[in-house]
Scaffold this active site. Sequence first.
Site, PDB file in Angstrom:
ATOM      1  N   ASP A   2       0.821  -1.203   0.000  1.00 13.47           N
ATOM      2  CA  ASP A   2       0.000   0.000   0.000  1.00 13.47           C
ATOM      3  C   ASP A   2       0.863   1.264   0.000  1.00 13.47           C
ATOM      4  OD1 ASP A   2      -2.372   1.323  -0.068  1.00 13.47           O
ATOM      5  OD2 ASP A   2      -2.821   1.092   2.061  1.00 13.47           O
ATOM      6  N   HIS A  19       2.506   3.367  -8.998  1.00 10.74           N
ATOM      7  CA  HIS A  19       2.357   1.930  -9.240  1.00 10.74           C
ATOM      8  C   HIS A  19       3.592   1.381  -9.955  1.00 10.74           C
ATOM      9  CE1 HIS A  19      -1.603   2.133  -7.664  1.00 10.74           C
ATOM     10  NE2 HIS A  19      -2.138   2.781  -8.683  1.00 10.74           N
ATOM     11  N   LEU A 113      12.194 -19.580  -3.856  1.00 10.21           N
ATOM     12  CA  LEU A 113      11.026 -18.865  -3.334  1.00 10.21           C
ATOM     13  C   LEU A 113       9.782 -19.118  -4.195  1.00 10.21           C
ATOM     14  CD1 LEU A 113       9.865 -16.493  -1.481  1.00 10.21           C
ATOM     15  CD2 LEU A 113      10.522 -14.974  -3.353  1.00 10.21           C
TER      16      LEU A 113
HETATM   17  C1  IPE Z   1      -1.556   0.071  -3.541  1.00  6.74           C
HETATM   18  O1  IPE Z   1      -1.326   1.440  -3.549  1.00  6.74           O
HETATM   19  C2  IPE Z   1      -1.486  -0.524  -4.922  1.00  6.74           C
HETATM   20  C3  IPE Z   1      -2.733  -1.117  -5.431  1.00  6.74           C
HETATM   21  C4  IPE Z   1      -3.840  -1.229  -4.790  1.00  6.74           C
HETATM   22  C5  IPE Z   1      -2.673  -1.627  -6.781  1.00  6.74           C
HETATM   23  P1  IPE Z   1      -2.544   2.456  -3.508  1.00  6.74           P
HETATM   24  O2  IPE Z   1      -2.911   2.807  -4.910  1.00  6.74           O
HETATM   25  O3  IPE Z   1      -3.631   1.925  -2.664  1.00  6.74           O
HETATM   26  O4  IPE Z   1      -1.857   3.719  -2.821  1.00  6.74           O
HETATM   27  P2  IPE Z   1      -2.545   4.815  -1.891  1.00  6.74           P
HETATM   28  O5  IPE Z   1      -3.267   4.089  -0.783  1.00  6.74           O
HETATM   29  O6  IPE Z   1      -3.464   5.610  -2.747  1.00  6.74           O
HETATM   30  O7  IPE Z   1      -1.388   5.609  -1.362  1.00  6.74           O
HETATM   31 MG    MG Z   2      -4.196   2.249  -0.714  1.00  8.78          MG
END
Ligand code: IPE
Ligand code: MG
Length: 223
Positions: A2, A19, A113
Amino acid sequence: MDGNGRWAKNRGLPRIKGHEQGADAVRECVEGCGDLKIEFLTLYAFSAENWGRPKTEVLALMHLLERFLKEKTPELLEKNVRLQAIGRLTDLPDACQRQLHKSIERTAGNNGLTLILALSYGSRLEIIDGIKSLLRQIEEGHIDSAMIDVEMFSKHLYTRYYPDPDLLIRTSGELRLSNFLLWQLSYTEMYVTTKLWPDFTKDDLFAAVEEFGKRQRRYGGVL
Ligand code: IPE
Ligand code: MG
């Protein structure tokens, strides 16, 4: 995993850049697990609920997944990593599914792994799918409902081939499970770091594992 969005926002970048950076952070974590001889790593890459995000973000994430799999499979082979996936995989776009199965097949012979990607994964859905699968077995006369126990039910979950996790690491400081492995995490040790996922390094993994080593696991008993 996250915090990708916040990582990008902090830099005035579009969320997808977060991402992309997050996908790069996977390498650090996989390498670290290799160094520590960890046998299983499950990454919550895309939840069943994530489909509700704006269409452009979902599409970008799916393209990123496909590209990640295509580009990283040689590296997985080199590192002796076996790729697996859990979740409602048939929800993924066809091209993603094809690439995923290709990568899984190509790495099937590896014995280092096991890297499990949770994709279109939701724990409540998994439990419901497990119940349906058990009911089918009862209807077909293979088992009797009185035979159902924890071990048998576990064998009807997506995770049936893997042990329950020892350690759960949650990045970005959030204190919730977000529908991840609800059944399997019953006795898992939890570790929360405020680090955003794209900033999560090998050293952060080592710190989490070191902390895990200090925990006393009692499984509801006494020492
Ligand atoms: C997690 O990062 C990645 C996915 C869910 C693909 P987020 O996109 O939830 O990042 P924040 O929570 O907005 O910072
Ligand atoms: Mg998130």
